[in-house]
Design an enzyme around this catalytic site. Structure first.
Site, PDB file in Angstrom:
ATOM      1  N   ASP A 161      -0.437  -8.591   4.042  1.00 49.70           N
ATOM      2  CA  ASP A 161      -0.646  -7.192   4.374  1.00 49.70           C
ATOM      3  C   ASP A 161       0.615  -6.390   4.031  1.00 49.70           C
ATOM      4  O   ASP A 161       1.571  -6.936   3.471  1.00 49.70           O
ATOM      5  CB  ASP A 161      -1.003  -7.070   5.858  1.00 49.70           C
ATOM      6  CG  ASP A 161      -1.983  -5.949   6.144  1.00 49.70           C
ATOM      7  OD1 ASP A 161      -1.985  -4.950   5.398  1.00 49.70           O
ATOM      8  OD2 ASP A 161      -2.741  -6.052   7.135  1.00 49.70           O
ATOM      9  N   ASP A 222      -9.473   0.009   5.414  1.00 50.81           N
ATOM     10  CA  ASP A 222     -10.158  -1.069   6.117  1.00 50.81           C
ATOM     11  C   ASP A 222     -11.602  -0.662   6.378  1.00 50.81           C
ATOM     12  O   ASP A 222     -11.894   0.499   6.675  1.00 50.81           O
ATOM     13  CB  ASP A 222      -9.500  -1.321   7.469  1.00 50.81           C
ATOM     14  CG  ASP A 222      -8.226  -2.130   7.362  1.00 50.81           C
ATOM     15  OD1 ASP A 222      -7.820  -2.472   6.248  1.00 50.81           O
ATOM     16  OD2 ASP A 222      -7.630  -2.404   8.423  1.00 50.81           O
TER      17      ASP A 222
END
Length: 460
Positions: A161, A222
């Protein structure tokens, strides 16, 4: 991935003046598996919610369900841990360690269990001072030891990430981590969030470079458990397809995020739509759903062999949106078999309308660029129904439920099988549908019929 997290400067130790490409030979088709984040988030309360907390029990149970319920046989092979698996501090040697209460047997134990089920094991970290949830991240000086730690645990897949980092550092940092992973000798798929953070910071990602260093990469937000979220992702991929498509292919894929089929936010029709468009996009198929509780109808969508075959097509050509008007979209992807330079196609008719009744769509095949004179065998992939042989001048009729999809495969018919010449076709979107797909040998010249007829949309 939390796109609104604080960005902090992460110092990078320079491994070498030139960072080599990833070149790990993995992900020749889009990865398939299960990922915890969207469904289970960062639930660390194993005292009050032991069934759903992020701990070894959850991942072992999901591995069991993959095997027992047919997902593994359908191609889903990765069980991927996401954020919140870590302890709040590294150990005395500076190594990453799991939370000792939620992962009492350690990560190697969990990895071994998943491998014993014939599956592969993935893990999460973050290129930054902290993960998005505030656990220890991977910074320049820890890349080597962290890569060695992952290799010692027999990790098969790393998702890295980008919270708590400066997007300007990612052009060096992500390739460096990939190089350290390669040095371990352990084959690990490398999933990057590199371009997504750069997009949201106003930078223009260098996708040609990203494709050399990552097996897959997130581009956008997301996904949340809603049809609205799925629609925004579909729109982003359609609106930006000219920048995204050229760098996708075997070993390197755009990642529109997880499949949320079987959760709370999508209807049955919307779930079919996500599966169909993700297959057209050659997207990784990473389910994030409670496999212990999923209803059979939604399970059947996820393990639909026809859709999975499109997603995993060996040509690895990402499809695109070729028509958008009045709530109707047509998406198309070149697939095998190929006869000479004439492709077969997967074609998805997506109904974005919500006015309560199915939309009837009629289109002449040659207006989609399907001009093979011997015709095409057309199959409805969700219904698994043979619709017959269509020639270029035949009209294909489909009825699409609101927020639903009809996806067909038009398989080229050839009298003589020749060795395919896999030239990537050039096809573009046009709001008025005057520039369709085409299969002619000169892929830069669109095929347009003089007697063009726009698709007929009828809502009776």
């Amino acid at each position: 991935m939390k796109l609104l997290s604080l960005s902090l400067f992460v110092g990078l130790s320079v491994l070498s003046a030139t960072v080599s490409c990833l070149d790990n030979g993995l992900a020749r088709t889009p990865p398939m598996g299960w990922l915890s984040w969207e469904r289970f988030r960062c639930n660390t309360d194993c005292v009050n919610d032991p069934e759903n907390c992020i701990g070894e029990r959850l991942y072992m149970q999901m591995a069991d369900r993959l095997v027992q319920d047919g997902y593994k046989d359908a191609g889903y092979e990765y069980v991927n841990v996401d954020d919140c698996w870590l302890a709040k501090e590294r150990d005395s040697r500076g190594s990453l360690q799991p939370d000792p209460e939620r992962f009492p047997h350690g990560i190697k134990f969990l990895s071994d269990y998943i491998h014993s089920r014939g599956l592969k094991f993935g893990i999460y970290e973050d290129f930054g001072n902290f993960t998005c949830a505030g656990y220890p991240g991977v910074v320049g000086e820890t890349m080597d030891i962290d890569s060695q730690t992952f290799a010692s645990w027999n990790v098969d897949y790393l998702k890295l990430d980008g919270c708590y980092s400066d997007p300007r550092d990612m052009d060096k940092g992500y390739p460096q981590m990939g190089l350290y992973m390669n040095k371990t000798g352990r084959p690990m798929i490398y999933s990057c969030s590199w371009p997504a953070y750069q997009v949201f910071s106003g930078m223009a990602p260098d996708y040609s470079t990203i494709a050399k260093h990552c097996n897959l990469w997130r581009n956008y937000n997301d996904i949340d458990d809603s049809w609205e979220s799925v629609e925004t992702i579909i729109d982003y991929y359609g609106d930006n397809q000219d920048a995204l498509i050229p760098n996708a292919g075997p070993g390197h894929w755009n990642d529109p995020d997880m499949l949320i089929i079987g959760n709370f936010g999508l209807s049955y029709e919307q779930s079919k739509s996500q599966m169909a468009i993700w297959s057209i996009l050659a997207a990784p198929l990473l389910m994030s759903v409670d496999l212990r509780k999923i209803k059979p109808d939604y399970r059947d969508i996820l393990i639909n062999r026809n859709l999975i075959a499109i997603n995993q097509d060996p040509l690895g050509i990402q499809g695109r949106r070729i028509y958008k008007n009045k709530g109707i979209e047509i998406w198309a992807r070149p697939v095998t078999p190929v006869s000479g330079e004439v492709y077969s196609y997967a074609i998805a008719f997506l109904n974005r309308r919500t006015d309560g009744t199915p939309s009837e769509v009629s289109v002449v095949l040659q207006e989609l660029g399907l001009i093979n004179t011997l015709g095409y065998k057309v199959v409805d992939l969700f219904e698994n129904k043979d619709l017959g042989v269509y020639t270029p001048k035949d009209v294909l009729h489909v009825s699409i439920n609101p927020t639903g999809v009809v996806i067909v495969k038009a398989e080229v018919i050839a009298s003589i099988q020749r060795t395919p010449n896999f030239i990537r076709p050039v096809f573009t979107e046009n709001e008025n549908f005057h520039v369709p797909l085409h299969n002619s040998p000169n892929f830069n010249v669109p095929f347009v019929q003089n007697n063009f007829q726009q698709p007929n949309f009828r809502r009776d």
